[in-house]
Design a protein around this motif. Structure first.
Motif, short mmCIF file in Angstrom:
data_model
loop_
_atom_site.label_atom_id
_atom_site.label_comp_id
_atom_site.label_asym_id
_atom_site.label_seq_id
_atom_site.Cartn_x
_atom_site.Cartn_y
_atom_site.Cartn_z
N ASN A 42 0.69 -1.41 0.38
CA ASN A 42 0.19 -0.46 0.10
C ASN A 42 0.58 1.33 -0.05
O ASN A 42 0.79 2.28 -0.53
CB ASN A 42 -1.41 0.31 1.58
CG ASN A 42 -1.75 -0.71 0.93
OD1 ASN A 42 -2.35 -1.61 -0.34
ND2 ASN A 42 -2.88 -1.44 2.11
N LEU A 43 2.31 1.59 0.51
CA LEU A 43 2.95 2.76 0.57
C LEU A 43 3.90 3.00 -0.68
O LEU A 43 4.47 3.50 -0.90
CB LEU A 43 3.54 2.27 1.97
CG LEU A 43 2.77 2.38 3.28
CD1 LEU A 43 3.68 2.35 4.81
CD2 LEU A 43 1.77 4.08 2.73
N ASP A 44 4.13 1.26 -1.27
CA ASP A 44 5.67 1.63 -1.98
C ASP A 44 5.33 1.45 -3.56
O ASP A 44 6.25 1.57 -4.54
CB ASP A 44 6.12 0.69 -1.79
CG ASP A 44 7.09 0.29 -0.80
OD1 ASP A 44 7.61 1.01 -0.33
OD2 ASP A 44 7.58 -0.84 0.28
N PHE A 45 3.55 1.20 -3.86
CA PHE A 45 3.69 0.67 -4.76
C PHE A 45 2.34 2.16 -5.61
O PHE A 45 0.72 2.30 -4.20
CB PHE A 45 2.77 -0.63 -5.52
CG PHE A 45 3.61 -1.72 -5.24
CD1 PHE A 45 4.56 -1.64 -7.08
CD2 PHE A 45 3.87 -2.40 -4.32
CE1 PHE A 45 4.92 -2.93 -6.41
CE2 PHE A 45 5.13 -3.24 -4.54
CZ PHE A 45 5.80 -3.18 -5.34
N HIS A 46 2.53 2.37 -6.46
CA HIS A 46 1.80 4.09 -6.39
C HIS A 46 0.41 3.27 -8.30
O HIS A 46 1.77 3.49 -8.89
CB HIS A 46 2.57 4.85 -6.54
CG HIS A 46 3.30 4.96 -5.45
ND1 HIS A 46 2.68 6.03 -4.62
CD2 HIS A 46 3.95 5.06 -4.68
CE1 HIS A 46 3.05 5.81 -2.91
NE2 HIS A 46 4.59 5.67 -3.59
N ASN A 47 -0.87 3.93 -8.18
CA ASN A 47 -1.41 4.32 -9.55
C ASN A 47 -0.78 5.58 -9.73
O ASN A 47 -1.04 6.66 -8.53
CB ASN A 47 -2.92 3.99 -9.16
CG ASN A 47 -2.91 3.10 -9.24
OD1 ASN A 47 -2.52 1.79 -9.68
ND2 ASN A 47 -3.77 3.15 -8.47
N VAL A 48 -0.41 5.80 -10.89
CA VAL A 48 0.59 7.12 -11.70
C VAL A 48 -0.40 7.55 -12.78
O VAL A 48 0.10 6.50 -13.71
CB VAL A 48 1.87 7.35 -11.85
CG1 VAL A 48 2.38 8.59 -12.10
CG2 VAL A 48 2.44 6.91 -10.53
N SER A 49 -0.84 8.68 -13.01
CA SER A 49 -1.85 9.00 -14.01
C SER A 49 -0.53 9.34 -15.13
O SER A 49 0.63 9.12 -14.82
CB SER A 49 -2.33 10.08 -14.04
OG SER A 49 -1.49 11.54 -13.80
N VAL A 50 -0.97 8.95 -16.56
CA VAL A 50 -0.11 9.15 -17.89
C VAL A 50 0.54 10.26 -17.93
O VAL A 50 1.64 11.21 -17.93
CB VAL A 50 -0.04 9.18 -19.38
CG1 VAL A 50 -0.67 7.66 -18.80
CG2 VAL A 50 -1.39 9.34 -19.42
N TRP A 51 -0.26 11.60 -16.84
CA TRP A 51 0.06 12.91 -17.09
C TRP A 51 0.52 13.57 -16.30
O TRP A 51 1.70 14.26 -15.96
CB TRP A 51 -1.25 14.18 -17.41
CG TRP A 51 -1.95 13.92 -16.30
CD1 TRP A 51 -2.22 14.74 -14.88
CD2 TRP A 51 -3.04 13.08 -16.30
NE1 TRP A 51 -3.46 13.66 -14.24
CE2 TRP A 51 -3.94 13.09 -15.35
CE3 TRP A 51 -4.02 12.01 -17.67
CZ2 TRP A 51 -4.99 12.60 -15.48
CZ3 TRP A 51 -4.94 11.17 -17.57
CH2 TRP A 51 -5.49 11.72 -16.21
#
Length: 76
Positions: A42-51
């Motif tokens: 939960n702390l080490d993996f992130h959903n990131v937008s392309v922008w």
């Protein structure tokens, strides 16, 4: 995905970016609190937008250009 060409054995690795610069870009552009491992998915993996990723890459590119302009040329 295209396979990478192997680097020659005598090729040096590129210099690492200063940790403070990477941390600042992660915080400001991607809303990532820290780049330290915290051993929790939960702390080490992130959903990131392309922008968001694009903004972070642009910030890293600009930081590299700034740093390249501040280093003396190597005499050959």
């Amino acid at each position: 995905m295209t396979p990478r060409k192997p680097r020659p054995a005598n090729a040096s690795k590129p210099a690492q970016a200063p940790a403070e610069t990477l941390e600042r870009i992660a915080r400001e552009e991607m809303d990532i609190e820290t780049l330290e491992k915290r051993w929790s998915d939960n702390l080490d993996f992130h959903n990131v937008s392309v922008w968001g990723l694009k903004a972070a890459l642009e910030a890293a590119y600009q930081a590299g250009k700034r740093d390249a302009g501040n280093t003396p040329a190597v005499a050959q």
